[in-house]
Design a protein around this motif. Structure first.
Motif: not given
Length: 130
Positions: A112-124
């Motif tokens: 879940x942490x990895x998914x959240x990090x990936x989502x935040x990266x993509x949003x950026x």
């Protein structure tokens, strides 16, 4: 001759914070055997101790079948020795099961942490602030 202390179902439900239905279920499952006087159930101190141990077993995740097996081993040879060995085996099994579950939870949290990090990266990447 000492007078035997009996407990009513109401006393035990209050003491242990369980319903009368729970105690009747344990009786139906053959885990406890209160005396009967008419429709009244009278629980002996031994029944009270068994209820205490049953509830303890349930709290740590033993099934009714496992609790029944542990109780039954005590009543038959090899008695207490066999019961203690079986209980130690069941405790080890339960501990290992909980360790596996904890690992599964830790793995899921990491994912879940990895998914959240990936989502935040993509949003950026697409210029959206969080």
């Amino acid at each position: 001759m000492p007078v035997s202390k009996y407990y009513s179902i109401t006393e035990l439900t209050r003491e242990f914070g369980v319903s009368t239905r729970t105690l009747r279920f344990y009786e139906d499952e053959g885990l406890i055997h209160p005396e009967r006087r008419g429709r009244t159930r009278l629980f002996r101190p031994a029944d009270r101790r068994l209820i205490q141990e049953i509830l303890r077993g349930r709290r740590i995740g033993f099934t009714i079948a496992e609790i029944r097996e542990i109780i039954q081993v005590y009543k038959e040879p090899p008695g207490e020795l066999g019961q203690l060995k079986l209980l130690m085996k069941r405790v080890d099994e339960k501990r290992e099961d909980l360790r596996r579950k904890r690992k599964d939870i830790d793995d899921t949290l990491a994912e879940l942490d990895n998914i959240e990090e990936a989502c935040l990266g993509r949003l950026a990447d697409i210029g959206v602030g969080t």
